[in-house]
Write an enzyme that holds these catalytic residues in place. Structure first.
Site, short mmCIF file in Angstrom:
data_model
loop_
_atom_site.label_atom_id
_atom_site.label_comp_id
_atom_site.label_asym_id
_atom_site.label_seq_id
_atom_site.Cartn_x
_atom_site.Cartn_y
_atom_site.Cartn_z
N ASP A 42 -2.66 -11.53 7.15
CA ASP A 42 -1.41 -11.52 6.38
C ASP A 42 -0.31 -10.77 7.13
O ASP A 42 0.85 -11.18 7.14
CB ASP A 42 -1.64 -10.86 5.01
CG ASP A 42 -2.72 -11.55 4.20
OD1 ASP A 42 -2.85 -12.78 4.31
OD2 ASP A 42 -3.46 -10.85 3.49
N HIS A 44 -5.67 -10.16 -0.68
CA HIS A 44 -5.75 -11.10 0.44
C HIS A 44 -5.91 -12.53 -0.06
O HIS A 44 -6.69 -13.31 0.46
CB HIS A 44 -6.92 -10.72 1.36
CG HIS A 44 -7.04 -11.56 2.59
ND1 HIS A 44 -6.00 -11.73 3.48
CD2 HIS A 44 -8.07 -12.30 3.07
CE1 HIS A 44 -6.40 -12.53 4.47
NE2 HIS A 44 -7.65 -12.89 4.24
#
Length: 338
Positions: free
Chosen positions: A172, A199
């Site tokens: 990310d 996530h």
């Protein structure tokens, strides 16, 4: 031409793996035969802080080990078949877990839960039995649930140390830097973006306002950027058209995070990167795990940083993140309890 290409490769390796330390570490990759495991094993073979690499999978790991072992770096590589898990874990200081089934078109990370939850639970049990002091880096999706599964499994065995269990959310961060740099016409190295929360999807909260380049992005461009950071994995799954998910970029991100852990284990100070860990930041919301900036040390988590000042848009993203993240965490814990 060749000299320039070689220089670019060396520069790339330097950017990914940096350290002034001299101590080396034994690392295990559980799931080394898979789409993430193979390139991850290759990248870890090139990390100067890895002295020994143990590659394990239910199939294919000895072959991957034989292949990777030919790379001309000093680390030793050994491959272990399905019945050799305990041998693979013997004496390791860092365990990276990319094991599990990949996403396919139309699948969410939650769809992977039942299969991957069982795999991660069983691997965590073996780690707790053989190498209970190891630092555990969890890549297997859905990370929001698999990290609590690892923690709960180790707790049942009486060997859980919250400072040594990490969910790898680095992809990310990597995506946020790359996508923002593309919009801002900057180099990703000069465009770091802190990403917090979890996530998956709406639990991913990029703090663009804390970046000089990110805070300049407004309106529709901002909304599109946030969505791309949150759902970048879907972009890859769709593009691969049933042939896989984000394996190569995830392997890169996993190796990058592993290097940060290794540098801290080797005594480097000030190693800070976002990761999904047991955290006090939102315990008053009933949320025990959260990704934020974490300082690493020789014993694992040294310090968990607060989020800092958020924009009104980021506050809304956080409000959307928390209830979803709480459900994901509870789902992981319930799996172990059941």
């Amino acid at each position: 031409m060749f000299a320039r290409s070689a220089a670019r490769v060396l520069t790339s390796q330097t950017r990914l793996f940096s350290s002034s330390a001299s101590r080396h570490t034994k690392v295990a990759v559980l799931g080394a035969g898979g789409g993430i495991g193979q390139p991850l094993s290759l990248l870890l073979k090139t990390d100067p802080l890895v002295s020994s690499l143990s590659l394990y999978d239910i199939r294919g790991a000895p072959g991957v080990a034989a292949d990777v072992s030919h790379v001309d770096t000093p680390s030793e590589v050994n491959g272990y078949a399905a019945d050799k898990l305990d041998e693979a874990l013997d004496g390791v200081q860092v365990v990276v877990i990319p094991a599990g089934v990949p996403r396919k078109p139309g699948m969410t990370r939650d769809d992977l839960f039942n299969t991957n939850a069982s795999i991660v639970r069983d691997l965590a049990s073996a780690i707790g039995r053989v190498s209970p002091k190891a630092h555990i880096l969890v890549i297997s999706n859905p990370v929001n649930s698999t990290v609590p599964i690892v923690a709960s499994t180790l707790a049942k065995a009486g060997v859980y140390d919250p400072k040594r269990v990490f969910g790898v959310t680095t992809l990310d961060v990597v995506r946020a830097a790359r996508f923002t740099a593309s919009l801002a016409s900057t180099h990703p190295d000069n465009t770091p973006i802190t990403v917090v929360g979890g996530h998956s999807g709406a639990t991913i909260v990029p703090l663009l306002s804390q970046s000089a380049h990110g805070k300049a992005i407004k309106g529709e461009a901002y909304e599109k950027l946030v969505h791309r950071i949150q759902f970048g994995g879907d972009e890859v799954v769709k593009a691969k058209d049933g042939a896989g998910s984000a394996t190569l970029s995830m392997a890169y991100a996993g190796a990058k995070f592993a290097n940060a852990v290794l540098r801290a284990l080797n005594g480097e100070k000030g190693v800070v990167t976002p990761t999904f860990v047991e955290s006090p930041l939102f315990k008053d919301h009933g949320i025990d795990f959260f990704s934020s900036k974490v300082e690493h040390g020789v014993n694992g988590v040294e310090k968990i940083f607060p989020l800092g000042e958020l924009s009104s848009e980021e506050q809304k993203l956080l409000e959307a993140c928390l209830p979803e993240l709480k459900k994901n965490i509870e789902k992981g814990r319930a799996f172990v309890q059941a």
